[in-house]
Design a protein around this motif. Sequence first.
Motif, mmCIF file in Angstrom:
data_model
loop_
_atom_site.group_PDB
_atom_site.id
_atom_site.type_symbol
_atom_site.label_atom_id
_atom_site.label_comp_id
_atom_site.label_asym_id
_atom_site.label_seq_id
_atom_site.Cartn_x
_atom_site.Cartn_y
_atom_site.Cartn_z
ATOM 1 N N PHE A 273 -101.945 1.100 14.661
ATOM 2 C CA PHE A 273 -102.641 -0.185 14.715
ATOM 3 C C PHE A 273 -101.654 -1.293 14.354
ATOM 4 N N ILE A 274 -101.513 -2.255 15.243
ATOM 5 C CA ILE A 274 -100.612 -3.374 14.942
ATOM 6 C C ILE A 274 -101.466 -4.614 14.711
ATOM 7 N N LEU A 275 -101.447 -5.107 13.492
ATOM 8 C CA LEU A 275 -102.323 -6.216 13.121
ATOM 9 C C LEU A 275 -101.653 -7.547 13.455
ATOM 10 N N PRO A 276 -102.463 -8.602 13.622
ATOM 11 C CA PRO A 276 -101.967 -9.843 14.222
ATOM 12 C C PRO A 276 -100.748 -10.479 13.541
ATOM 13 N N LYS A 277 -100.766 -10.610 12.230
ATOM 14 C CA LYS A 277 -99.651 -11.313 11.593
ATOM 15 C C LYS A 277 -98.381 -10.480 11.614
ATOM 16 N N ALA A 278 -98.530 -9.192 11.482
ATOM 17 C CA ALA A 278 -97.358 -8.308 11.569
ATOM 18 C C ALA A 278 -96.721 -8.433 12.950
ATOM 19 N N LEU A 279 -97.565 -8.544 13.958
ATOM 20 C CA LEU A 279 -97.062 -8.684 15.323
ATOM 21 C C LEU A 279 -96.243 -9.969 15.452
ATOM 22 N N THR A 422 -101.886 11.784 11.930
ATOM 23 C CA THR A 422 -101.487 10.545 11.250
ATOM 24 C C THR A 422 -102.201 9.357 11.872
ATOM 25 N N ALA A 423 -102.229 8.282 11.109
ATOM 26 C CA ALA A 423 -102.513 6.959 11.667
ATOM 27 C C ALA A 423 -101.536 6.019 10.990
ATOM 28 N N THR A 424 -101.241 4.926 11.667
ATOM 29 C CA THR A 424 -100.275 3.962 11.150
ATOM 30 C C THR A 424 -100.872 2.573 11.266
ATOM 31 N N VAL A 425 -100.633 1.755 10.266
ATOM 32 C CA VAL A 425 -101.059 0.357 10.326
ATOM 33 C C VAL A 425 -99.850 -0.529 10.072
ATOM 34 N N HIS A 426 -99.575 -1.415 11.024
ATOM 35 C CA HIS A 426 -98.561 -2.432 10.786
ATOM 36 C C HIS A 426 -99.265 -3.704 10.363
ATOM 37 N N GLY A 427 -98.945 -4.188 9.181
ATOM 38 C CA GLY A 427 -99.627 -5.390 8.705
ATOM 39 C C GLY A 427 -98.816 -6.109 7.649
ATOM 40 N N THR A 428 -98.942 -7.406 7.621
ATOM 41 C CA THR A 428 -98.375 -8.177 6.509
ATOM 42 C C THR A 428 -99.312 -7.991 5.317
ATOM 43 N N GLU A 429 -98.888 -8.507 4.185
ATOM 44 C CA GLU A 429 -99.745 -8.434 3.003
ATOM 45 C C GLU A 429 -101.122 -9.030 3.317
ATOM 46 N N GLU A 430 -101.092 -10.154 4.023
ATOM 47 C CA GLU A 430 -102.347 -10.835 4.369
ATOM 48 C C GLU A 430 -103.198 -9.978 5.319
ATOM 49 N N ASP A 431 -102.534 -9.433 6.343
ATOM 50 C CA ASP A 431 -103.236 -8.533 7.273
ATOM 51 C C ASP A 431 -103.936 -7.417 6.507
ATOM 52 N N LEU A 432 -103.177 -6.803 5.614
ATOM 53 C CA LEU A 432 -103.693 -5.605 4.944
ATOM 54 C C LEU A 432 -104.868 -5.955 4.043
ATOM 55 N N ARG A 433 -104.813 -7.141 3.450
ATOM 56 C CA ARG A 433 -105.950 -7.586 2.645
ATOM 57 C C ARG A 433 -107.165 -7.758 3.550
ATOM 58 N N GLU A 434 -106.914 -8.379 4.692
ATOM 59 C CA GLU A 434 -108.008 -8.700 5.610
ATOM 60 C C GLU A 434 -108.575 -7.436 6.294
ATOM 61 N N TYR A 435 -107.741 -6.449 6.439
ATOM 62 C CA TYR A 435 -108.160 -5.222 7.137
ATOM 63 C C TYR A 435 -108.257 -4.024 6.188
ATOM 64 N N SER A 436 -108.608 -4.302 4.945
ATOM 65 C CA SER A 436 -108.682 -3.185 4.001
ATOM 66 C C SER A 436 -109.738 -2.166 4.457
ATOM 67 N N ASP A 437 -110.772 -2.651 5.137
ATOM 68 C CA ASP A 437 -111.788 -1.715 5.654
ATOM 69 C C ASP A 437 -111.209 -0.777 6.715
ATOM 70 N N LEU A 438 -110.232 -1.284 7.470
ATOM 71 C CA LEU A 438 -109.577 -0.429 8.470
ATOM 72 C C LEU A 438 -108.887 0.751 7.783
ATOM 73 N N LEU A 439 -108.169 0.449 6.697
ATOM 74 C CA LEU A 439 -107.476 1.529 5.976
ATOM 75 C C LEU A 439 -108.475 2.579 5.487
ATOM 76 N N LYS A 440 -109.599 2.104 4.963
ATOM 77 C CA LYS A 440 -110.613 3.037 4.442
ATOM 78 C C LYS A 440 -111.194 3.912 5.546
ATOM 79 N N ILE A 441 -111.407 3.319 6.712
ATOM 80 C CA ILE A 441 -111.932 4.113 7.835
ATOM 81 C C ILE A 441 -110.905 5.159 8.260
ATOM 82 N N LEU A 442 -109.657 4.731 8.334
ATOM 83 C CA LEU A 442 -108.620 5.654 8.808
ATOM 84 C C LEU A 442 -108.377 6.805 7.836
ATOM 85 N N GLU A 443 -108.585 6.557 6.539
ATOM 86 C CA GLU A 443 -108.431 7.638 5.558
ATOM 87 C C GLU A 443 -109.269 8.852 5.925
#
Lengths: 526, 526
Positions: A273-279, A422-443
């Motif tokens: 998953f590539i999140l917007p700010k990381a992109l 595996t799953a991978t998330v590319h995100g800035t600190e801000e992305d990861l805060r905003e998409y914390s639910d994504l991380l939980k789902i992927l777990e």
Amino acid sequence: MMISGKNSIGNNFSAMGTDVFYAKNPSSGEQLKTKYHEATVSEVNEAIVLAEKAFVQYREKTGFEKASFLDAIADELFQIENDVVDLCGQETGLPEGRLKGELGRTTNQLRLFASLLRDGSWVDARIDFANSDRKPLPKPDIRQMQIALGPVGIFGASNFPLAFSVAGGDTASALAAGCTIVVKAHPLHPGTSELVGQAILKAAKTCNMPNGVFSLVQGVSNDVGLAMVRNPLIKAIGFTGSYGGGKALFDEAAKREEPIPVYAEMGSSNPVFILPKALEDNQEALPEGLSNSVQLGVGQFCTNPGLTILQDSEKVRDFEQKLQNSISLSQSATMLSESIHKNYTKGLEKLKSKDSVTLVSSGKQQEMPTQGVAEVLSVTAANFLKDMELEEEVFGPSTLLVHAKDKIEVLAIAKNLTGHLTATVHGTEEDLREYSDLLKILERKVGRLLINGFPTGVEVCHSMVHGGPFPATTDARMTSVGTAAITRFTRPFCFQNFPDSLLPDELKTENPLKIFRVENGKTVVP
Amino acid sequence: MMISGKNSIGNNFSAMGTDVFYAKNPSSGEQLKTKYHEATVSEVNEAIVLAEKAFVQYREKTGFEKASFLDAIADELFQIENDVVDLCGQETGLPEGRLKGELGRTTNQLRLFASLLRDGSWVDARIDFANSDRKPLPKPDIRQMQIALGPVGIFGASNFPLAFSVAGGDTASALAAGCTIVVKAHPLHPGTSELVGQAILKAAKTCNMPNGVFSLVQGVSNDVGLAMVRNPLIKAIGFTGSYGGGKALFDEAAKREEPIPVYAEMGSSNPVFILPKALEDNQEALPEGLSNSVQLGVGQFCTNPGLTILQDSEKVRDFEQKLQNSISLSQSATMLSESIHKNYTKGLEKLKSKDSVTLVSSGKQQEMPTQGVAEVLSVTAANFLKDMELEEEVFGPSTLLVHAKDKIEVLAIAKNLTGHLTATVHGTEEDLREYSDLLKILERKVGRLLINGFPTGVEVCHSMVHGGPFPATTDARMTSVGTAAITRFTRPFCFQNFPDSLLPDELKTENPLKIFRVENGKTVVP
């Protein structure tokens, strides 16, 4: 070293059957000279009977003795590095650098398990001391540790002819656990398998290990593997390969009178998953990193990133353009075999035949046999969510870009995923805060979750999990890489009211091995 | 406390179905008044959907929060001790002392898991720190710990209406692991199950646990249980009961699109080997001890010693005579139900109908319903080895004496055993030296091996293994009693390259929970 083309039933060569086969050089398309004898069902059973006899002795070996054996295997392999790399290169088309690296990984893996055994604490020793004064009933003396399951059947993988084959992770962890093994060589690299097998047998002799601690059977037909799974003396199966192969072994094992665990690692498409700010922040590094990861090992890794999820933003077009450029400049490379190449091509054709899927970019096709050409495809999230087939692994150097309109679609994709390694998330600190639910789902979907990296490259260490929910594996409770893999081949055992002299050293009151133990519920430092 | 006779779908009572059933007092044969509503398949599925929703929240609870929940359940159960013991006595015929003891065991078990969670080290945290300088590739940061599997289906057992039922070991370990649960009450004690279930729900409310963390479904028909196993949201099954029931659930789970682990503890006949010198040295204690162990709980324990292996010696006749006397003086007692009593009688009839089997002694039959009469039977080792059926569990207060001519026959019996929960060896120091091979053979057959004790009585502690090779259980790698039972409901999970703030506390670099961890391969003391 001589290649016999025969099976090793314990220390004896054996070629009782009439079915033979040959390896093929995928780079040249030429058949190699050595004739290999497929093991008969009775040869397989003979190897297993020997493994059972050897188990009675091998399980009594100390951790130090087993550690020396594993180290000796590593030493033997190191001795024959040139022979192995040469023959394996012919059988697999893999380049020398990769094979040397893989052999190093294989020997390091054996040494890592040896160090685990010397440390000794892995047995999870637990002691509850007796208390005769307890009311209403006296408390008995109870002690627990992990012990070996019994003879194990192991299937070599096609894509790692050394690290996931005859002396690979399954072998290292099963032998470390105290199990004897029968390995079914992968028919794509029978010579490499025999070379490695001879190294193991040599080490076994040097270390006075019982005949039958290791056997190697060759074969193309499913009968060889099925004979292994069906034999009642076999107590567990290790497998790395396709979903079809792994699930068939699992189903067969479940049908046995005594069902046994089957640890089948069946690959996955490892969504990234590539999140917007990381992109936005990594406009060069991300497309390049993804392109490299997709092409690594001609995409023939279980952890190949076969799905890339992008959320629409101004920069997505740029990202896709850069990825397209990188892929279009890439050169095709030799895949492991004609059949793997054919399946890759078929998998891509199936995707491209769908109205919903667009081809984004293709690499350059070289005029040689079995060339895997890198490809990038694309689909909208809405269409992806409608078609389960799009999530399936295509084994080779490709990735499917999934374009999500918004965060809601990103989360919907994550929620709808089946199990992956595996799953991978590319995100800035801000992305990861905003998409914390994504991380939980992927777990809940994977065995390993990466941030700002790529899934290819599986570190052999204490913390690795190479596993994950079905259909990535048949047993999410285990890992096939890293030291935790040892518990696939053990079970807890409880000694009640044993005199100290009859207890294994791990559980003697004085703790002669100086291992970490849980005593009356408290971890005691040795 | 009021008994509704309904199912608890999360916090709501539900009775949508038309099938109803009643409990029966086995002591009087009378049907009890409360009408119980069997759950419909859609009620089961509704409970599971709630369990899945609740799981998303419950899995995020800290170890301390989950510990408080388990303690609160224990507190609630303690509050209703009199009601539970009274109703449970009516439903099971078990005496007050036993039920009070069992309730104490149940609450202690909950508190033991609570203490495990507060300690926190059970998650097996492992960290391999990054090393950017490593050649040829930098080493990533990798961290592993155990995480919860998901919603779990649990089947209450008939023979322990408290300790292996609604708030029993499966429930305690699954909730401790972080799983939400749906419990299928055993139909022999639906009222007890509801009382206990209400206590759990009350504790859940007090502790702010999400609705759906616990549900209770009632039912006599197999459909209720099958609906649970078939629901794709269920990720594991805990079961204690008969071979038939456990194996059916196992087979059903293996047929699912996504197979799941089934932890079925299916009982066994727990062979007791009495060696010659021990027999001579303990001429009073051994027959008395065996007689007590056989009759404990009217023989309705998974660990009941159903097989006793004796080697011929001068003293064997005396032993048998004393055992005969003790048994012949014993009074029959109420079994848990008519069907259990009928199966016991049928099992004995089947044995006695064999030419090879002799009746040694019977207890006294009291003129009341469902009376289990203790029996001792006898067979020669030669005949025992010819007839696999003789090894099967007869659930009730009986044991089959197997007379071996010599050590060779003793070892042959041991070698031919299938999997059992326990085996026991009575031996002097000299016996044990002489029969060390017997101990080694038995290690491969059971989960717990006792010396000079009796298998009945399963200590709830850190070291217990209540499990063993098939057919004693469907998964020898696990225990259903003791703190190690928690790992039945977890899997290892790996975080790669996570910023510290996004890691669970167990894996944060500073180790805020002060737990034991393996860091770079070394156990680090907090």
